[in-house]
Design a protein around this motif. Sequence first.
Motif, mmCIF file in Angstrom:
data_model
loop_
_atom_site.group_PDB
_atom_site.id
_atom_site.type_symbol
_atom_site.label_atom_id
_atom_site.label_comp_id
_atom_site.label_asym_id
_atom_site.label_seq_id
_atom_site.Cartn_x
_atom_site.Cartn_y
_atom_site.Cartn_z
ATOM 1 N N ASN A 1 40.738 -12.060 50.105
ATOM 2 C CA ASN A 1 39.874 -11.487 48.944
ATOM 3 C C ASN A 1 40.686 -11.721 47.775
ATOM 4 N N LYS A 2 41.819 -10.846 47.648
ATOM 5 C CA LYS A 2 42.556 -10.961 46.608
ATOM 6 C C LYS A 2 43.136 -12.542 45.909
ATOM 7 N N GLN A 3 43.187 -13.248 46.729
ATOM 8 C CA GLN A 3 43.404 -14.699 46.134
ATOM 9 C C GLN A 3 42.351 -15.290 45.701
ATOM 10 N N ARG A 4 41.157 -14.895 46.106
ATOM 11 C CA ARG A 4 39.898 -15.458 45.302
ATOM 12 C C ARG A 4 39.575 -14.602 43.967
ATOM 13 N N TYR A 5 39.967 -13.454 44.074
ATOM 14 C CA TYR A 5 39.931 -12.438 42.788
ATOM 15 C C TYR A 5 40.546 -12.869 41.653
ATOM 16 N N GLU A 6 41.921 -13.201 42.146
ATOM 17 C CA GLU A 6 42.943 -13.794 41.313
ATOM 18 C C GLU A 6 42.509 -15.101 40.454
ATOM 19 N N MET A 7 41.977 -15.816 41.582
ATOM 20 C CA MET A 7 41.457 -17.261 40.875
ATOM 21 C C MET A 7 40.425 -17.241 39.991
ATOM 22 N N TYR A 8 39.416 -16.304 40.332
ATOM 23 C CA TYR A 8 38.292 -16.166 39.352
ATOM 24 C C TYR A 8 38.763 -15.729 38.095
ATOM 25 N N GLY B 1 32.388 -14.112 25.927
ATOM 26 C CA GLY B 1 31.180 -13.559 26.229
ATOM 27 C C GLY B 1 31.186 -13.062 27.958
ATOM 28 N N ILE B 2 32.208 -13.641 28.477
ATOM 29 C CA ILE B 2 32.362 -13.050 29.909
ATOM 30 C C ILE B 2 33.694 -12.387 30.248
ATOM 31 N N HIS B 3 33.315 -11.128 30.573
ATOM 32 C CA HIS B 3 34.452 -10.170 30.824
ATOM 33 C C HIS B 3 34.635 -10.029 32.295
ATOM 34 N N PHE B 4 35.902 -10.236 32.801
ATOM 35 C CA PHE B 4 36.194 -9.934 34.466
ATOM 36 C C PHE B 4 36.656 -8.703 34.333
ATOM 37 N N VAL B 5 36.044 -7.854 35.209
ATOM 38 C CA VAL B 5 36.220 -6.492 35.540
ATOM 39 C C VAL B 5 37.345 -6.421 36.467
ATOM 40 N N ASP B 6 38.555 -6.121 36.001
ATOM 41 C CA ASP B 6 39.688 -5.962 36.750
ATOM 42 C C ASP B 6 39.829 -4.470 37.363
ATOM 43 N N TYR B 7 38.881 -4.289 38.338
ATOM 44 C CA TYR B 7 38.926 -2.904 38.928
ATOM 45 C C TYR B 7 40.423 -2.579 39.494
ATOM 46 N N SER C 1 43.674 -2.318 46.634
ATOM 47 C CA SER C 1 42.391 -2.600 46.940
ATOM 48 C C SER C 1 41.874 -3.445 47.819
ATOM 49 N N ASN C 2 40.615 -3.627 48.267
ATOM 50 C CA ASN C 2 40.340 -4.547 49.168
ATOM 51 C C ASN C 2 39.857 -5.820 48.654
ATOM 52 N N TYR C 3 39.458 -5.781 47.131
ATOM 53 C CA TYR C 3 39.206 -6.826 46.493
ATOM 54 C C TYR C 3 37.929 -7.509 46.808
ATOM 55 N N GLN C 4 36.975 -6.672 47.480
ATOM 56 C CA GLN C 4 35.757 -7.211 48.254
ATOM 57 C C GLN C 4 34.633 -7.650 47.038
ATOM 58 N N TYR C 5 35.023 -7.242 45.857
ATOM 59 C CA TYR C 5 33.785 -7.544 44.871
ATOM 60 C C TYR C 5 34.463 -8.460 43.851
ATOM 61 N N ILE D 1 33.715 -18.356 51.467
ATOM 62 C CA ILE D 1 34.014 -18.879 49.906
ATOM 63 C C ILE D 1 35.487 -19.223 49.893
ATOM 64 N N SER D 2 35.756 -20.677 49.751
ATOM 65 C CA SER D 2 37.072 -21.108 49.550
ATOM 66 C C SER D 2 37.629 -21.080 48.457
ATOM 67 N N LEU D 3 38.691 -21.463 48.146
ATOM 68 C CA LEU D 3 39.304 -21.109 46.762
ATOM 69 C C LEU D 3 38.877 -22.433 46.060
ATOM 70 N N ASP D 4 38.498 -23.343 46.572
ATOM 71 C CA ASP D 4 37.871 -24.527 45.850
ATOM 72 C C ASP D 4 36.334 -24.082 45.434
ATOM 73 N N ASP D 5 35.832 -23.421 46.321
ATOM 74 C CA ASP D 5 34.335 -23.074 45.902
ATOM 75 C C ASP D 5 34.478 -22.067 44.778
ATOM 76 N N VAL D 6 35.417 -21.314 44.633
ATOM 77 C CA VAL D 6 35.948 -20.436 43.245
ATOM 78 C C VAL D 6 36.261 -20.971 42.122
ATOM 79 N N LYS D 7 36.883 -22.335 42.219
ATOM 80 C CA LYS D 7 37.093 -23.288 41.231
ATOM 81 C C LYS D 7 35.690 -23.981 40.748
ATOM 82 N N ASN D 8 35.126 -24.284 41.719
ATOM 83 C CA ASN D 8 33.824 -24.900 41.303
ATOM 84 C C ASN D 8 32.526 -24.120 40.851
#
Lengths: 390, 413
Positions: free
Chosen positions: A268-275, A284-290, A296-300, A372-379
């Motif tokens: 989850n953390k890897q996807r979170y950081e990639m996003y 106009g897009i703010h990433f909420v770095d909670y 964290s579990n980085y599940q959102y 969701i793969s890291l490639d999916d995140v990039k896409n």
Amino acid sequence: MKQKVIKSTPSLPDASLSFDEPLHVGQLNMPDWQAFEQTFKGIFGRQYYTNHGPLEAELERRLTDMLGVRHAVSMTNATTAIMLTLNALDIAGEVIVPSFTFPGTVEPISWAGLKPVFCDVDPVSHTMTAELVKPLITEKTGAILGVHLWGRSSDLYALERLAEEHQIKLLLDAAHAFGCTHQGRLLGGFGNAEIFSFHATKVINAAEGGVVVTNDDNLAEILRAARTFHDVDVCPTDLKRMNAKMSEAQAAMALLSLGNFVCYAELNKQRYEMYADCLSGLPGIHFVDYARDEKSNYQYVVLDVNERISGISRDELLRELEAENVLARKYFSPPVHQADPYCSQNSFADECFPVTIDLANSLFQLPTGQAISLDDVKNICALLKKIILK
Amino acid sequence: MKNNNKNILSTIPKIIRHSKYKITDLAYFGGTPLFSRVRSTGQLFAPNQKLFFHRMRQVFKDRWITNNGPFVLELEERLRCLHGTSACIAMANASFAIILLLKALAKKQSGNIILPAFSFRGLPHLVRWAGFEPNFCDVNPVTHTLDINDVQRKINSETAAILAVNNVNALCDAEVLKGVADVNGIPFIVDSVYAVWSDKSLSPSSRYSDAEVYSLHATKLINGFEGGYVTTSNKDLALYLKENRNYGIQKGGHVAAVGMNAKLNEIHAAMAITSLESLDKIVDGNRKRIFMYRSFFEGVPGVSFAEYDNASYCELILLEVTDIWPFSRDETIDLLRAENAMARPYYDPPLHMSRDKKPSLVLPETEFLSSRFIQMPAGEHMVENDIKKLADFFNYLHDNSGDIRKIFGEFKR
């Protein structure tokens, strides 16, 4: 398997990315098939399907060890767990609760025969603070029900002091917060009790499930009586009881998830950081770095849309994403004080909740979780950029 | 079916009258239990594992493990067809189903609910969770279902609904209860947890009630680990229940009512479907078991089995202990449980009598019945030899009751 398909769509006439299969929000973490089959063969072999079996006992033991609490009382789901806990705490009157939350936080208050008093949230943490709660406390207040939104809590110690000062209970909806910390301390042992969710969309997946964790021996004993109609050692005479048991199947799934928690959180953390990285600088897009400064579990993955800067509203953005099979979701909209059962009460007019209204109109979640793969995140990020920048 | 059961009996070796030879052989007094493994009272049917895992493979592939998944939909359709109703709504368990039904249908938001006092211990709690108070009524001495005369005496202007219960041995008088409900302008709901109707046509309670509730608990006929469902021919009610088992969320995401999380998950649904596919086999086994109990216990003085309606699926085995039997019902249960035959009192204490208070009501039939019946070991674990052993055991208890009572007295001191 999802495939990257380059095609034109009505919303994006130039060649763009799309997904053959819908990408969902929600963790949807499934265990290894062999481990699942072996565990369930064990259940069939013992022929112990429910009614406080060995897997339920093992789950509760492992949870108390992991979270450093005295008691973990498993339940069929977290919403029911909140309902039974409110009832067990023998609260009367009102419960202060955020409107910016899932209906499953607030509805148990009504089922427990209590009245929700809605509270706005902090614009940065998205949670209630002691400063926001304090003016709402009256002689009718029986409890505060806080929510660790995105696994983040703020002001927990101040809320504990406030609850103690006014001799009211503090309950925490920790549905998002398994494995998260507050000022370095694992969530679970705060307040009178905390409730975690093991719904399939959460990092620990029991299909459906929940657990109440507490250091209060008396409360734990009452909850063990409340969740079942079977004979128990101690049961207050007038306690309202329920079938709120977790089955061995649910306990099995939760145990399998627990065993993989560290891995799930890391991915989850890897996807979170990639996003965060891919969306950095997108107007106009703010990433909420909670998750900053805490475990964290980085599940959102939560984003905030500023329509004025981005040129697109949150809802329009979601429609465009959905057209490409990216099923992003607004959270939480509409806020609970606008729901039919609660909106007729004058004290819950929108003017009382400016931050809640703002967040309800601008926040959304993007897909993350095992599928969701890291490639999916990039896409997905590339798609978002195309939509915003077109 | 009668000829088949007689054939079964003819293959069993001649009954050995006593399997205990001296008083101290009784496990209650320190002897080896009759059963090395516990014999419980629940159905505990074990469905075909291969089929269950095949279904779970699909769940893994789709990653759809709850939230109104395909197996929940399939289960609802299969059960709807089984019961011959317009709709079936699956739930996390029957308790949620009863609470939501009372909330949905009750004539008013507070008041009382008519229900039998000789019934499942959870019912008064569910009535209270729904915001009402229980209005306990006595029961018919033969069917153990709501006594119509007492219902008519107890019903008042604050009564918000009738919650009748179909028992394993007999169905409630649904047509008459519907008439009483209609005269009073209140809904009529039936708890059918122990009375799954076998006919393709609507059961009487389905025909006359606003809705019926069933269970998919592992100890019930259809094993779904945990679970429950509602059948109804009221499509508006069905929609309401589907929304309110999911937090009151309507299509489009608007929260229209104070709902709950009462959803059935896909693992439980897959288990229930797999069990349901063996329903005929389960029922056949139950009917054979009750036949064997009746036959083997025929010579035991002072005990008899409840009379079962022909349509009963016989998932509970109810043994009545009369005044001729030399032990009280509870002493008999203690003796059985020591032997790992985990018999239980049937619906005791009566619902209007809590542990610590003097009852404000007197319900003579209920109070009498509550002291009479034993739920005997039942379900898949009970094979013919087990039932034979129990019959032997009862015969031994009867034949040696004097000596056993003497030592009982010393044990209890």
